[in-house]
Design an enzyme around this catalytic site. Structure first.
Site, PDB file in Angstrom:
ATOM      1  CG  ASP A 110     -67.069  49.259  -9.200  1.00  0.00           C
ATOM      2  OD1 ASP A 110     -66.300  48.149  -9.278  1.00  0.00           O
ATOM      3  OD2 ASP A 110     -67.198  49.786  -8.241  1.00  0.00           O
ATOM      4  CD  GLU A 196     -55.298  47.292  -4.302  1.00  0.00           C
ATOM      5  OE1 GLU A 196     -54.791  47.711  -3.245  1.00  0.00           O
ATOM      6  OE2 GLU A 196     -56.327  47.755  -4.599  1.00  0.00           O
TER       7      GLU A 196
HETATM    8  C1  UGA Z   1     -61.271  49.600  -4.383  1.00  0.00           C
HETATM    9  C2  UGA Z   1     -60.349  48.867  -5.085  1.00  0.00           C
HETATM   10  O1  UGA Z   1     -60.648  49.193  -6.145  1.00  0.00           O
HETATM   11  C3  UGA Z   1     -60.879  47.150  -4.899  1.00  0.00           C
HETATM   12  O2  UGA Z   1     -59.816  46.724  -5.866  1.00  0.00           O
HETATM   13  C4  UGA Z   1     -60.820  46.725  -3.327  1.00  0.00           C
HETATM   14  O3  UGA Z   1     -61.164  45.602  -3.426  1.00  0.00           O
HETATM   15  C5  UGA Z   1     -61.710  47.707  -2.688  1.00  0.00           C
HETATM   16  O4  UGA Z   1     -61.303  49.173  -2.718  1.00  0.00           O
HETATM   17  C6  UGA Z   1     -61.471  47.382  -1.327  1.00  0.00           C
HETATM   18  O5  UGA Z   1     -61.966  48.163  -0.334  1.00  0.00           O
HETATM   19  O6  UGA Z   1     -60.980  46.229  -0.961  1.00  0.00           O
HETATM   20  P1  UGA Z   1     -64.179  49.922  -4.471  1.00  0.00           P
HETATM   21  O7  UGA Z   1     -64.582  50.602  -5.432  1.00  0.00           O
HETATM   22  O8  UGA Z   1     -64.140  50.600  -2.935  1.00  0.00           O
HETATM   23  O9  UGA Z   1     -62.429  49.706  -4.853  1.00  0.00           O
HETATM   24  O10 UGA Z   1     -64.649  48.601  -4.005  1.00  0.00           O
HETATM   25  P2  UGA Z   1     -65.833  47.494  -4.702  1.00  0.00           P
HETATM   26  O11 UGA Z   1     -65.659  48.070  -6.326  1.00  0.00           O
HETATM   27  O12 UGA Z   1     -67.035  48.006  -3.850  1.00  0.00           O
HETATM   28  O13 UGA Z   1     -65.428  46.318  -4.648  1.00  0.00           O
HETATM   29  C7  UGA Z   1     -64.480  45.471  -5.346  1.00  0.00           C
HETATM   30  C8  UGA Z   1     -64.939  44.170  -6.121  1.00  0.00           C
HETATM   31  O14 UGA Z   1     -65.296  43.503  -4.892  1.00  0.00           O
HETATM   32  C9  UGA Z   1     -66.082  44.538  -7.006  1.00  0.00           C
HETATM   33  O15 UGA Z   1     -65.883  43.802  -7.867  1.00  0.00           O
HETATM   34  C10 UGA Z   1     -67.137  43.935  -5.896  1.00  0.00           C
HETATM   35  O16 UGA Z   1     -68.485  43.450  -6.964  1.00  0.00           O
HETATM   36  C11 UGA Z   1     -66.484  42.883  -5.231  1.00  0.00           C
HETATM   37  N1  UGA Z   1     -67.256  42.842  -3.965  1.00  0.00           N
HETATM   38  C12 UGA Z   1     -67.606  43.859  -3.234  1.00  0.00           C
HETATM   39  C13 UGA Z   1     -67.437  41.555  -3.323  1.00  0.00           C
HETATM   40  O17 UGA Z   1     -67.328  40.829  -3.795  1.00  0.00           O
HETATM   41  N2  UGA Z   1     -68.170  41.670  -2.091  1.00  0.00           N
HETATM   42  C14 UGA Z   1     -68.700  42.723  -1.325  1.00  0.00           C
HETATM   43  O18 UGA Z   1     -69.166  42.510  -0.377  1.00  0.00           O
HETATM   44  C15 UGA Z   1     -68.258  43.855  -1.896  1.00  0.00           C
HETATM   45 MN    MN Z   2     -65.363  49.539  -7.199  1.00  0.00          MN
END
Ligand code: UGA
Ligand code: MN
Length: 246
Positions: A110, A196
């Site tokens: 995203d 990280e």
């Molecule tokens: C923040 C950080 O930028 C992420 O790198 C980190 O993984 C995340 O927090 C975290 O809480 O661990 P954020 O925008 O809150 O990011 O998280 P998302 O963008 O919703 O998820 C990060 C990535 O994991 C995305 O590529 C999403 O597609 C993937 N994801 C998310 C999954 O593969 N499974 C899930 O259930 C949720």
């Molecule tokens: Mn994100």
């Protein structure tokens, strides 16, 4: 060097839109290999079809997040990033050191990536770092640089982190990944937001970091987040007259 982008992704209404935007960026980057890791029990039809027509060198993996870890406040995509790391190590295990130059970075599905970011990260020798926009409750977070060295962090969130940096703020050379075969993202002992820092601690030191983006003074990637889609008027049963690919 080839740039390996590890992207965790999961099924939701905006998934194809996010992946489309990401592919449109990646398609403009030379020598990029996309490692897309689905958070699912298998490879989905949607992602398989999408990748087949994306026009990008790619590897399609999957691993489901255990149910107990699917909770607000817990880190996301730990297992998926580790699956990407395992694939990289396995694929390159028989190569002599340095025969295949590569750079790895973690590209969430995203975020918004400028093309200049890829030029910057491609010269990574060990671990490079740069600012990330729209993160940590500020317009940006960034590594503080003095005389070409990282000396601290500009951040408003959990400032005590050894590496106060978002997943989108660093790249690692393939050699560092291969010569630290045990470095992975950890569930246990990793507090929210510490993934990280905990990962970087296993492979590098602050002194070793290579600042990019004009000594970390330019934001080339943004931690954009997509609004939850409003499906309030979606019918309970499929009412449309034909099957639609969304
Ligand atoms: C923040 C950080 O930028 C992420 O790198 C980190 O993984 C995340 O927090 C975290 O809480 O661990 P954020 O925008 O809150 O990011 O998280 P998302 O963008 O919703 O998820 C990060 C990535 O994991 C995305 O590529 C999403 O597609 C993937 N994801 C998310 C999954 O593969 N499974 C899930 O259930 C949720
Ligand atoms: Mn994100």
């Amino acid at each position: 060097p080839t740039i390996y982008a590890i992207t965790p992704t999961y099924s939701r209404p905006a998934q194809k839109a996010e992946l489309t935007r990401l592919a449109n960026t990646f398609r403009q980057v030379a020598q990029l290999h996309w490692i897309l890791v689905e958070d699912a029990a298998g490879r989905s039809e949607l992602v398989s079809r999408f990748l087949a027509s994306a026009g990008l060198p790619s590897t399609h993996l999957h691993v489901p997040t255990p149910r107990r870890y699917k909770r607000p406040g817990l880190p996301r995509a730990t297992e998926q990033r580790n699956a990407g790391l395992a694939w990289l190590r396995q694929t390159h295990q028989h190569e002599p050191q340095r025969s295949q130059p590569g750079v790895l970075f973690f590209a969430d599905d995203d975020n918004t990536y400028s093309l200049e970011l890829f030029q910057e990260m491609r010269t990574t020798r060990k671990v490079s770092v740069w600012p990330v926009g729209l993160v940590g409750g500020r317009r940006y977070e960034r590594p503080l640089v003095e005389n070409g060295r990282v000396v601290g962090w500009y951040t408003g969130w959990r400032a005590g982190r050894t590496f106060a940096i978002d997943m989108a703020g660093f790249a690692v050379s393939l050699q560092v990944i291969l010569s630290n075969p045990k470095a992975v993202f950890k569930r246990h002992g990793s507090q929210p937001g510490m993934q990280e820092s905990d990962f970087l601690k296993q492979i590098t030191t602050i002194e070793e970091l290579e600042p990019k983006a004009n000594n970390c003074t330019k934001v080339l990637v943004w931690h954009t987040r997509t609004e939850k889609v409003n499906l309030a008027n979606e019918p309970k049963y499929h009412l449309d007259t034909v099957k639609i690919e969304v």
